[in-house]
Design an enzyme around this catalytic site. Structure first.
Site, PDB file in Angstrom:
ATOM      1  N   MET A  31       0.843  -1.204   0.000  1.00 47.14           N
ATOM      2  CA  MET A  31       0.000   0.000   0.000  1.00 47.14           C
ATOM      3  C   MET A  31       0.876   1.251   0.000  1.00 47.14           C
ATOM      4  O   MET A  31       0.393   2.345   0.343  1.00 47.14           O
ATOM      5  CB  MET A  31      -0.933  -0.007   1.208  1.00 47.14           C
ATOM      6  N   HIS A  38       9.025  -3.440   3.536  1.00 49.34           N
ATOM      7  CA  HIS A  38       8.607  -3.653   2.140  1.00 49.34           C
ATOM      8  C   HIS A  38       9.817  -3.975   1.270  1.00 49.34           C
ATOM      9  O   HIS A  38       9.778  -4.861   0.422  1.00 49.34           O
ATOM     10  CB  HIS A  38       7.951  -2.388   1.568  1.00 49.34           C
ATOM     11  N   GLY A 148       4.782 -10.400   3.945  1.00 52.32           N
ATOM     12  CA  GLY A 148       5.554 -10.272   5.182  1.00 52.32           C
ATOM     13  C   GLY A 148       4.907 -11.013   6.343  1.00 52.32           C
ATOM     14  O   GLY A 148       3.684 -11.005   6.497  1.00 52.32           O
TER      15      GLY A 148
HETATM   16  P1  AMP Z   1       1.317  -3.019   3.448  1.00 53.76           P
HETATM   17  O1  AMP Z   1       1.905  -1.939   2.592  1.00 53.76           O
HETATM   18  O2  AMP Z   1       1.250  -2.670   4.889  1.00 53.76           O
HETATM   19  O3  AMP Z   1       0.035  -3.576   2.883  1.00 53.76           O
HETATM   20  O4  AMP Z   1       2.348  -4.221   3.388  1.00 53.76           O
HETATM   21  C1  AMP Z   1       2.728  -4.787   2.164  1.00 53.76           C
HETATM   22  C2  AMP Z   1       3.508  -6.035   2.431  1.00 53.76           C
HETATM   23  O5  AMP Z   1       4.664  -5.717   3.204  1.00 53.76           O
HETATM   24  C3  AMP Z   1       2.716  -7.073   3.243  1.00 53.76           C
HETATM   25  O6  AMP Z   1       3.007  -8.377   2.746  1.00 53.76           O
HETATM   26  C4  AMP Z   1       3.246  -6.872   4.632  1.00 53.76           C
HETATM   27  O7  AMP Z   1       3.150  -8.023   5.447  1.00 53.76           O
HETATM   28  C5  AMP Z   1       4.704  -6.545   4.339  1.00 53.76           C
HETATM   29  N1  AMP Z   1       5.305  -5.842   5.466  1.00 53.76           N
HETATM   30  C6  AMP Z   1       4.837  -4.748   6.115  1.00 53.76           C
HETATM   31  N2  AMP Z   1       5.647  -4.426   7.142  1.00 53.76           N
HETATM   32  C7  AMP Z   1       6.641  -5.346   7.152  1.00 53.76           C
HETATM   33  C8  AMP Z   1       7.784  -5.565   7.986  1.00 53.76           C
HETATM   34  N3  AMP Z   1       8.066  -4.769   9.020  1.00 53.76           N
HETATM   35  N4  AMP Z   1       8.591  -6.606   7.690  1.00 53.76           N
HETATM   36  C9  AMP Z   1       8.312  -7.438   6.647  1.00 53.76           C
HETATM   37  N5  AMP Z   1       7.261  -7.275   5.833  1.00 53.76           N
HETATM   38  C10 AMP Z   1       6.432  -6.254   6.085  1.00 53.76           C
END
Ligand code: AMP
Length: 294
Positions: A31, A38, A148
Site C-alpha cells: 500500500m 517492504h 511479510g
Molecule cells: P502493506 O503496505 O502494509 O500492505 O504491506 C505490504 C507487504 O509488506 C505485506 O506483505 C506486509 O506483510 C509486508 N510488510 C509490512 N511491514 C513489514 C515488515 N516490518 N517486515 C516485513 N514485511 C512487512
C-alpha cells in the site's frame, strides 16, 4: 523502471513477459509509504525472480468505515525512487477506479481463517485483502508473490486462497523487519510522535517477554497471555486490543503449546494508532529459509 497506472497495460506487459517464456515474474503487493520491511520483500523478489513487479495501491476495501483510509500516507514519488534503487522493473500504481470500476461486485472471502484475530477486530478487512490480492494475481499472474510475516494472519489467509482457488503463483512469506528498538516497521508508525514511538516498543517487548517465558518452559497459554497483558498495561500510552496464541498454521486457539509452532499475535493502540505484531514460538525451521509454500 516503468510506472503503470492502467490495469490493461499491466495485463499486457505481464502477458508479454510470460509469452517470451524464459523469465519468471516476482510480485510484491504493497500500500506504499514504503519502508525497509517492504524493501526486504522487494530484495527477496529480486533475488528469486527475473522480473519484479511492485504494486502500490491503498486498497479502500480493506479499511473499515472508521479506519484511516483517507489519512493513510501516500507518496508515490518517494516510493518510486526507492523502488528504482532496488532495480524494480514495474511499479503498478492504479487509481481506485482502475481496480474497482463502478459496477464492481465480486468479492473473495476465505472462511474460517479470516474470522479471528484481525478479522474479529476489523470486520470485512480480509475480504478486502483477499479480493484485491486475487485481482492483482489475476492481472499480473506472477510466478511468485511475496508477503511479510508482520501480517501473519494475512499471509495464512492468502496461502489458503491461493490453494483453494488454484492461483498459479508460489507464495513466499519473509520475516518481519524491525527497527533497532524492536518496533516492527510499519507505514502506520508515521502516525506516532516521538513519545508514542518509544511506547510502541511495548509490542515487541511484551512478545519477547513471552518468548523468554516459553524458553524457560512455560507452555500454558493463559500464563503467557497474562504476562503480555501486564507488560502492555504497564505502558501508559498503550491500550491492548487483543493478544492471542494460536496454532501457527491453522490459527486454532490453544490452551497449551504442545509440539507445533504457536503464533502469538497482538494488536495495541498507541494513542490513536493501532499497531500489530507477532512472533512464532517453537519454530521448527521446516520452512525453507525464505518460507516458501509453493
Ligand atoms: P502493506 O503496505 O502494509 O500492505 O504491506 C505490504 C507487504 O509488506 C505485506 O506483505 C506486509 O506483510 C509486508 N510488510 C509490512 N511491514 C513489514 C515488515 N516490518 N517486515 C516485513 N514485511 C512487512
Amino acid at each position: 523502471m516503468e510506472i503503470i497506472n492502467l490495469r490493461q497495460r499491466m495485463i499486457s506487459v505481464a502477458r508479454e513477459i510470460r509469452r517470451e517464456g524464459n523469465r519468471t515474474i516476482g510480485f510484491v503487493p504493497t500500500m506504499g509509504a514504503l519502508h525497509a520491511g517492504h524493501l526486504s520483500l522487494v530484495h527477496g523478489a529480486r533475488a528469486k525472480c527475473d522480473v519484479v513487479v511492485v504494486s502500490v495501491f491503498v486498497n479502500p476495501a480493506q479499511f473499515g468505515p472508521r479506519e484511516d483510509f483517507a489519512a493513510y500516507p501516500r507518496d508515490l514519488t518517494r516510493d518510486s525512487a526507492l523502488l528504482a534503487e532496488c532495480n524494480v522493473d514495474y511499479v503498478f500504481a492504479p487509481a481506485v477506479e482502475e481496480i474497482y470500476p463502478k459496477n464492481f461486485s465480486t468479492y473473495v472471502t476465505v472462511e474460517g481463517l479470516s474470522e479471528g484475530l484481525e478479522g474479529a477486530s476489523r470486520p470485512g478487512h480480509f475480504r478486502g485483502v483477499t479480493t484485491v490480492v486475487a485481482l492483482l494475481l489475476n492481472i499480473i499472474r506472477p510466478d511468485f508473490a511475496f508477503f511479510g510475516q508482520k501480517d501473519a494472519q494475512q499471509a495464512i489467509v492468502i496461502k489458503q486462497m491461493v490453494r483453494d482457488l488454484a492461483f498459479d503463483s508460489g507464495v513466499f512469506v519473509l520475516p518481519t523487519a524491525r527497527a533497532e528498538s524492536g518496533l516492527a516497521l510499519s507505514s502506520r508508525n508515521d502516525y506516532l510522535d516521538e513519545k508514542e514511538r518509544r511506547a510502541a516498543t511495548v509490542l515487541y517487548r511484551s512478545l519477547s517477554g513471552a518468548a523468554a517465558e516459553y524458553d524457560k518452559g512455560e507452555r500454558k497459554v493463559a500464563r503467557l497471555i497474562e504476562g503480555v497483558k501486564s507488560r502492555v498495561d504497564a505502558e501508559p500510552l498503550a491500550r491492548l486490543d487483543y493478544v492471542s496464541i494460536n496454532d501457527a498454521e491453522t490459527l486454532e486457539q490453544l490452551d497449551r503449546i504442545e509440539d507445533r509452532p504457536a503464533l502469538i499475535s497482538l494488536a495495541v493502540f498507541i494513542g490513536k494508532t493501532r499497531l500489530i505484531d507477532n512472533i512464532v514460538l517453537g519454530k521448527t525451521e521446516k520452512q525453507d529459509a525464505a518460507g516458501a509454500i509453493a
